[in-house]
Every structure is written in C-alpha cells, then in structure tokens.
Write a protein that holds these residues in place. Structure first.
Motif, short mmCIF file in Angstrom:
data_model
loop_
_atom_site.label_atom_id
_atom_site.label_comp_id
_atom_site.label_asym_id
_atom_site.label_seq_id
_atom_site.Cartn_x
_atom_site.Cartn_y
_atom_site.Cartn_z
N LEU A 57 38.78 44.51 42.32
CA LEU A 57 39.87 43.93 41.56
C LEU A 57 39.77 42.41 41.67
CD1 LEU A 57 42.70 44.80 40.33
CD2 LEU A 57 43.58 44.37 42.61
N ARG A 58 39.99 41.72 40.57
CA ARG A 58 40.00 40.25 40.59
C ARG A 58 41.43 39.77 40.43
NH1 ARG A 58 35.75 38.59 36.13
NH2 ARG A 58 35.58 36.68 37.28
N LEU A 59 41.85 38.88 41.30
CA LEU A 59 43.22 38.35 41.26
C LEU A 59 43.20 36.91 40.78
CD1 LEU A 59 44.53 39.75 44.65
CD2 LEU A 59 44.86 40.70 42.37
N HIS A 60 44.17 36.58 39.94
CA HIS A 60 44.31 35.23 39.39
C HIS A 60 45.78 34.82 39.48
CE1 HIS A 60 40.34 35.73 37.45
NE2 HIS A 60 40.75 36.97 37.26
N ARG A 61 46.04 33.68 40.08
CA ARG A 61 47.41 33.16 40.15
C ARG A 61 47.64 32.21 38.98
NH1 ARG A 61 50.65 35.13 43.64
NH2 ARG A 61 49.81 35.82 45.61
N ILE A 62 48.77 32.42 38.31
CA ILE A 62 49.16 31.59 37.17
C ILE A 62 50.60 31.17 37.40
CG2 ILE A 62 49.51 31.54 34.68
CD1 ILE A 62 47.51 33.86 34.49
N GLU A 63 50.90 29.93 37.12
CA GLU A 63 52.28 29.44 37.26
C GLU A 63 53.20 30.28 36.36
OE1 GLU A 63 55.18 27.24 38.90
OE2 GLU A 63 53.06 26.96 39.36
N GLY A 64 54.30 30.73 36.90
CA GLY A 64 55.25 31.54 36.13
C GLY A 64 55.66 30.84 34.84
N GLY A 65 55.54 31.53 33.72
CA GLY A 65 55.89 30.98 32.43
C GLY A 65 54.77 30.24 31.73
N THR A 125 53.11 44.18 48.90
CA THR A 125 52.50 42.90 48.53
C THR A 125 52.20 42.90 47.04
OG1 THR A 125 50.21 43.63 48.86
CG2 THR A 125 51.36 42.76 50.80
N ASP A 126 52.07 41.72 46.48
CA ASP A 126 51.73 41.61 45.06
C ASP A 126 50.39 42.25 44.76
OD1 ASP A 126 54.08 40.28 44.49
OD2 ASP A 126 53.19 38.28 44.56
N ARG A 127 49.44 42.10 45.68
CA ARG A 127 48.10 42.67 45.48
C ARG A 127 48.17 44.20 45.40
NH1 ARG A 127 43.89 44.78 48.27
NH2 ARG A 127 41.83 44.22 47.55
N LEU A 128 48.90 44.82 46.33
CA LEU A 128 49.03 46.28 46.31
C LEU A 128 49.77 46.74 45.06
CD1 LEU A 128 49.85 47.00 50.06
CD2 LEU A 128 47.71 47.45 48.84
N ASP A 129 50.79 45.99 44.66
CA ASP A 129 51.51 46.34 43.43
C ASP A 129 50.58 46.24 42.22
OD1 ASP A 129 53.82 46.76 44.85
OD2 ASP A 129 54.77 44.86 44.28
N ALA A 130 49.75 45.21 42.18
CA ALA A 130 48.82 45.04 41.06
C ALA A 130 47.82 46.19 41.01
CB ALA A 130 48.09 43.70 41.18
N GLU A 131 47.31 46.60 42.17
CA GLU A 131 46.38 47.73 42.20
C GLU A 131 47.06 48.99 41.70
OE1 GLU A 131 44.99 47.99 46.22
OE2 GLU A 131 43.60 46.33 45.97
N GLY A 132 48.29 49.22 42.12
CA GLY A 132 49.03 50.40 41.66
C GLY A 132 49.26 50.38 40.16
N MET A 133 49.59 49.22 39.62
CA MET A 133 49.81 49.12 38.18
C MET A 133 48.52 49.36 37.40
SD MET A 133 52.69 46.23 37.50
CE MET A 133 52.09 44.97 38.59
N LEU A 134 47.40 48.85 37.91
CA LEU A 134 46.13 49.11 37.23
C LEU A 134 45.77 50.60 37.25
CD1 LEU A 134 43.83 46.11 38.19
CD2 LEU A 134 44.74 46.68 35.95
N TRP A 140 52.95 33.89 38.60
CA TRP A 140 52.52 35.23 38.23
C TRP A 140 51.20 35.51 38.92
CZ3 TRP A 140 53.04 34.07 32.34
CH2 TRP A 140 54.36 34.22 31.93
N LEU A 141 51.01 36.76 39.25
CA LEU A 141 49.73 37.22 39.78
C LEU A 141 49.14 38.16 38.74
CD1 LEU A 141 47.71 37.33 42.15
CD2 LEU A 141 48.93 39.36 42.92
N ALA A 142 47.99 37.79 38.21
CA ALA A 142 47.30 38.63 37.23
C ALA A 142 46.12 39.29 37.92
CB ALA A 142 46.82 37.79 36.05
N ALA A 143 46.03 40.60 37.79
CA ALA A 143 44.92 41.35 38.37
C ALA A 143 44.09 41.91 37.23
CB ALA A 143 45.46 42.49 39.24
N ALA A 144 42.78 41.89 37.41
CA ALA A 144 41.89 42.38 36.36
C ALA A 144 40.77 43.20 36.97
CB ALA A 144 41.31 41.21 35.58
N ARG A 145 40.36 44.21 36.24
CA ARG A 145 39.17 44.98 36.60
C ARG A 145 38.31 45.05 35.36
NH1 ARG A 145 40.92 49.46 39.49
NH2 ARG A 145 40.63 48.23 41.33
#
Length: 111
Positions: free
Chosen positions: A13-21, A90-99, A1-6
């Motif tokens: 934007l801060r990105l954090h990778r977490i193992e899926g599940g 990309t996951d990063r662009l998707d995360a920015e869009g979701m935020l 999982w890619l978690a994005a936070a602001r």
C-alpha cells in the motif's frame, strides 16, 4: 487527508498525506496514480477511490465524479473488524480496510 493507493501488481500500500481540503493536490495525485497504473498495464485505466462518509461528505464525491474519478462513499461501520479483540485505530489501518472493502465491492461482493 491520508490517501492510500494500491497500483496494479503492487503488493504494498502506498500512503500519501495531503492537506485537508487541498482538492488540487488530491486531483493531481489521482492523475499521477492513474498514469502510473496505465504505464504498468500498457493501457488506459480509470481511477476508482473511496472515502468514509463524514465531514468531507458528498461535496468531495461530486468533485471527484466531475473529474472522471469513480468515487464510493463508505459508512465506517461497513468495514468488518473483530469486535472482541482489542485493535489499534490508525489512519493506515483504516485505509487498508477501506481498500479491502472497495476491492471486494468491485469484485462483485455487494454485501
């Protein structure tokens, strides 16, 4: 999982990778981000998050809400993009869009 936070007051934007599940890792990250936000603002704050509907679907929503995290499930097509232009996926662009969608929703734009 890619978690994005602001965090409040932050431009980037801060990105954090977490193992899926890895729900324990996700909850620990959200707790840490909540503490950082509370420290910045000088008061207690709640954590709000969103994620795309998909394989992780509603069990994840139930887990987050059970741990006092306001969670929103987004339909991927609800994120506006220019359909005529070629765009990177990309996951990063998707995360920015979701935020952006989450911030607009929380700001009162319910379209």
């Amino acid at each position: 999982w890619l978690a994005a936070a602001r965090l409040p007051g932050a431009e980037k934007l801060r990105l954090h990778r977490i193992e899926g599940g890895d729900t324990a890792g996700l909850l620990a990250l959200l707790t840490d981000l909540g503490k950082q936000a509370s420290t910045r603002l000088g008061r207690a704050v709640g954590v709000t998050c969103c994620f795309e509907a998909g394989r992780d679907g509603f069990w994840l929503h139930r887990l987050l809400t059970a741990h006092s995290v306001a969670a929103y499930v987004l339909e991927p097509t609800s994120i506006l993009v220019n359909r005529r232009a070629r765009r990177a996926k990309t996951d990063r662009l998707d995360a920015e869009g979701m935020l952006r969608v989450l911030a607009a929703w929380l700001g009162g734009d319910h379209q």
